[in-house]
Design a protein around this motif. Structure first.
Motif, PDB file in Angstrom:
ATOM      1  N   UNK A   1       0.829  -1.203   0.000  1.00  8.03           N
ATOM      2  CA  UNK A   1       0.000   0.000   0.000  1.00  8.03           C
ATOM      3  C   UNK A   1       0.865   1.255   0.000  1.00  8.03           C
ATOM      4  N   UNK A   2       1.914   1.259   0.816  1.00  7.73           N
ATOM      5  CA  UNK A   2       2.821   2.405   0.850  1.00  7.73           C
ATOM      6  C   UNK A   2       3.516   2.623  -0.478  1.00  7.73           C
ATOM      7  N   UNK A   3       3.947   1.534  -1.105  1.00  4.68           N
ATOM      8  CA  UNK A   3       4.601   1.641  -2.410  1.00  4.68           C
ATOM      9  C   UNK A   3       3.628   2.168  -3.457  1.00  4.68           C
ATOM     10  N   UNK A   4       2.355   1.734  -3.381  1.00  8.18           N
ATOM     11  CA  UNK A   4       1.343   2.209  -4.328  1.00  8.18           C
ATOM     12  C   UNK A   4       1.090   3.696  -4.155  1.00  8.18           C
ATOM     13  N   UNK A   5       1.070   4.161  -2.911  1.00  7.24           N
ATOM     14  CA  UNK A   5       0.869   5.596  -2.661  1.00  7.24           C
ATOM     15  C   UNK A   5       2.018   6.408  -3.261  1.00  7.24           C
ATOM     16  N   UNK A   6       3.253   5.977  -2.998  1.00 11.96           N
ATOM     17  CA  UNK A   6       4.411   6.698  -3.532  1.00 11.96           C
ATOM     18  C   UNK A   6       4.401   6.700  -5.062  1.00 11.96           C
ATOM     19  N   UNK A   7       4.074   5.562  -5.641  1.00  8.26           N
ATOM     20  CA  UNK A   7       4.020   5.461  -7.100  1.00  8.26           C
ATOM     21  C   UNK A   7       2.929   6.362  -7.668  1.00  8.26           C
ATOM     22  N   UNK A   8       1.800   6.421  -6.972  1.00 10.01           N
ATOM     23  CA  UNK A   8       0.693   7.277  -7.418  1.00 10.01           C
ATOM     24  C   UNK A   8       1.117   8.733  -7.470  1.00 10.01           C
ATOM     25  N   UNK A   9       1.822   9.194  -6.447  1.00  5.35           N
ATOM     26  CA  UNK A   9       2.264  10.594  -6.397  1.00  5.35           C
ATOM     27  C   UNK A   9       3.203  10.891  -7.559  1.00  5.35           C
ATOM     28  N   UNK A  10       4.174  10.018  -7.767  1.00  8.59           N
ATOM     29  CA  UNK A  10       5.167  10.242  -8.824  1.00  8.59           C
ATOM     30  C   UNK A  10       4.509  10.234 -10.202  1.00  8.59           C
ATOM     31  N   UNK A  11       3.705   9.223 -10.483  1.00  7.00           N
ATOM     32  CA  UNK A  11       3.092   9.104 -11.807  1.00  7.00           C
ATOM     33  C   UNK A  11       2.063  10.202 -12.058  1.00  7.00           C
ATOM     34  N   UNK A  12       1.334  10.577 -11.024  1.00  9.33           N
ATOM     35  CA  UNK A  12       0.325  11.620 -11.182  1.00  9.33           C
ATOM     36  C   UNK A  12       0.969  12.945 -11.547  1.00  9.33           C
ATOM     37  N   UNK A  13       2.005  13.328 -10.819  1.00 14.20           N
ATOM     38  CA  UNK A  13       2.668  14.607 -11.080  1.00 14.20           C
ATOM     39  C   UNK A  13       3.412  14.588 -12.410  1.00 14.20           C
ATOM     40  N   UNK A  14       3.798  13.394 -12.864  1.00  7.90           N
ATOM     41  CA  UNK A  14       4.432  13.284 -14.176  1.00  7.90           C
ATOM     42  C   UNK A  14       3.449  13.598 -15.300  1.00  7.90           C
ATOM     43  N   UNK A  15       2.157  13.568 -15.000  1.00 13.65           N
ATOM     44  CA  UNK A  15       1.128  13.916 -15.989  1.00 13.65           C
ATOM     45  C   UNK A  15       0.936  15.422 -16.109  1.00 13.65           C
ATOM     46  N   UNK A  16       1.652  16.191 -15.285  1.00 11.55           N
ATOM     47  CA  UNK A  16       1.475  17.639 -15.259  1.00 11.55           C
ATOM     48  C   UNK A  16       0.941  18.059 -13.904  1.00 11.55           C
ATOM     49  N   UNK A  17       1.300  19.275 -13.470  1.00  9.28           N
ATOM     50  CA  UNK A  17       0.913  19.693 -12.126  1.00  9.28           C
ATOM     51  C   UNK A  17      -0.602  19.743 -11.946  1.00  9.28           C
ATOM     52  N   UNK A  18      -1.299  20.367 -12.907  1.00  8.84           N
ATOM     53  CA  UNK A  18      -2.752  20.476 -12.772  1.00  8.84           C
ATOM     54  C   UNK A  18      -3.434  19.132 -12.772  1.00  8.84           C
ATOM     55  N   UNK A  19      -3.106  18.310 -13.776  1.00  7.92           N
ATOM     56  CA  UNK A  19      -3.701  16.980 -13.872  1.00  7.92           C
ATOM     57  C   UNK A  19      -3.294  16.122 -12.681  1.00  7.92           C
ATOM     58  N   UNK A  20      -2.022  16.209 -12.287  1.00  5.42           N
ATOM     59  CA  UNK A  20      -1.528  15.383 -11.191  1.00  5.42           C
ATOM     60  C   UNK A  20      -2.190  15.695  -9.868  1.00  5.42           C
ATOM     61  N   UNK A  21      -2.314  16.972  -9.561  1.00  2.89           N
ATOM     62  CA  UNK A  21      -2.951  17.363  -8.299  1.00  2.89           C
ATOM     63  C   UNK A  21      -4.425  16.966  -8.285  1.00  2.89           C
ATOM     64  N   UNK A  22      -5.068  17.085  -9.446  1.00  2.86           N
ATOM     65  CA  UNK A  22      -6.465  16.653  -9.515  1.00  2.86           C
ATOM     66  C   UNK A  22      -6.566  15.160  -9.250  1.00  2.86           C
ATOM     67  N   UNK A  23      -5.702  14.368  -9.886  1.00  6.40           N
ATOM     68  CA  UNK A  23      -5.784  12.925  -9.672  1.00  6.40           C
ATOM     69  C   UNK A  23      -5.507  12.552  -8.224  1.00  6.40           C
ATOM     70  N   UNK A  24      -4.558  13.227  -7.602  1.00  8.29           N
ATOM     71  CA  UNK A  24      -4.288  12.949  -6.188  1.00  8.29           C
ATOM     72  C   UNK A  24      -5.503  13.281  -5.328  1.00  8.29           C
ATOM     73  N   UNK A  25      -6.238  14.327  -5.689  1.00  8.02           N
ATOM     74  CA  UNK A  25      -7.461  14.669  -4.960  1.00  8.02           C
ATOM     75  C   UNK A  25      -8.512  13.568  -5.127  1.00  8.02           C
ATOM     76  N   UNK A  26      -8.564  12.977  -6.316  1.00 13.02           N
ATOM     77  CA  UNK A  26      -9.514  11.888  -6.551  1.00 13.02           C
ATOM     78  C   UNK A  26      -9.146  10.651  -5.730  1.00 13.02           C
TER      79      UNK A  26
END
Length: 285
Positions: free
Chosen positions: A106-131
């Motif tokens: 679960x911890x690894x998935x959270x870290x991976x989510x943050x990295x991959x989300x922000x790699x999509x762009x700041x706006x898109x990444x922050x939105x996905x993290x909010x979801x």
């Protein structure tokens, strides 16, 4: 999360590990069905939205990581409840999967989510993290309130927006797109909760489906999913009239089957309507 009731014999039941392979057990603990469904929907939206293959893969991987984190956190939070009602389909509760391995995954998935989300762009990444946070909020308490539907509405409604923001600068989607996707999410929540209503209530979970009850939950789910179908067909211009008419006719037939059916028929019909809605939503992109 509410008081934790005792198990069938007044205590948490310890269950022996069954010897299943850890990788298989870990996949099951991630709620493989819903995780695969949301990830597949994301991939379809990304490809339909003309994202380049590499970009579509990045967006899909970010959503997959987020869904894995939500699935594993759900079983971690509900461990005692699942043991109370002897959930044989929960590898963490049966002992097939260790607590340490699940926490690490679960911890690894959270870290991976943050990295991959922000790699999509700041706006898109922050939105996905909010979801993803919305999904976690369900696990951490909202599932036991009348607002259990809200995380699903937010997460599903925001998903097509995330895909578009991660794309080649096509702008925001029409308002009906997140509206229909959000309705699809609420319907999915009601349908997904149906098989577990009794076990959930036995352990103090009182979300919207539990308050509606086994009789009304499938009816409300069908009504919402049918309304989502109507919103999609009314909003899109990229799907031919013949296809829209065929889809609406199928949805109407499934709705009737859900309302008059017995046993598992309403559940299966509601799932089928959700699949038609997803197909319409992807086709509208």
């Amino acid at each position: 999360m509410g008081p934790r009731p005792a198990g069938r014999e007044g205590m948490i039941v310890a269950v022996r590990p069954s010897g299943a392979r850890p990788a298989v057990a870990l996949l099951r603990a991630a709620h493989a069905g819903p995780t695969l469904a949301v990830t597949t929907m994301t991939a379809a939206l990304a490809l339909a939205g003309d994202l380049a293959p590499g970009r579509a893969s990045l967006v899909t991987a970010a959503v997959l990581a987020g869904q894995l984190s939500i699935g594993w956190s759900n079983d971690l939070v509900d461990l005692d409840r699942d043991r109370c009602v002897r959930r044989s389909d929960k590898p963490l509760a049966t002992g097939e999967l260790s607590l340490g391995v699940t926490r690490l995954a679960c911890g690894a998935a959270v870290a991976t989510t943050v990295v991959l989300s922000l790699a999509c762009g700041w706006g898109a990444g922050l939105l996905h993290l909010a979801l993803v946070i919305a999904g976690w909020s369900y696990n951490l308490g909202l599932k036991s309130t009348p607002f259990s539907w809200a995380p699903y509405a937010v997460a599903f409604g925001g998903l097509p927006v995330f895909v578009i923001l991660a794309g080649p600068g096509l702008g925001m989607p029409a308002a009906w797109v997140p509206l229909a996707a959000g309705m699809l999410g609420v319907g999915a929540h009601l349908v997904n909760a149906l098989p577990d209503l009794a076990d959930d209530e036995a352990t103090g979970v009182r979300g919207l489906p539990h308050r509606l009850g086994a009789r009304w939950t499938p009816r409300v789910a069908v009504a919402i999913l049918v309304a989502a179908s109507a919103v999609i067909t009314a909003g899109t211009r990229s799907v031919s009239g013949a296809v829209s008419l065929t889809a609406l006719t199928l949805v109407a037939a499934l709705a009737v089957a859900a309302l008059v059916g017995r046993g598992r028929a309403p559940f299966r019909a509601a799932v089928a309507i959700a699949l038609v809605d997803v197909a319409l939503l992807v086709a509208s992109r």
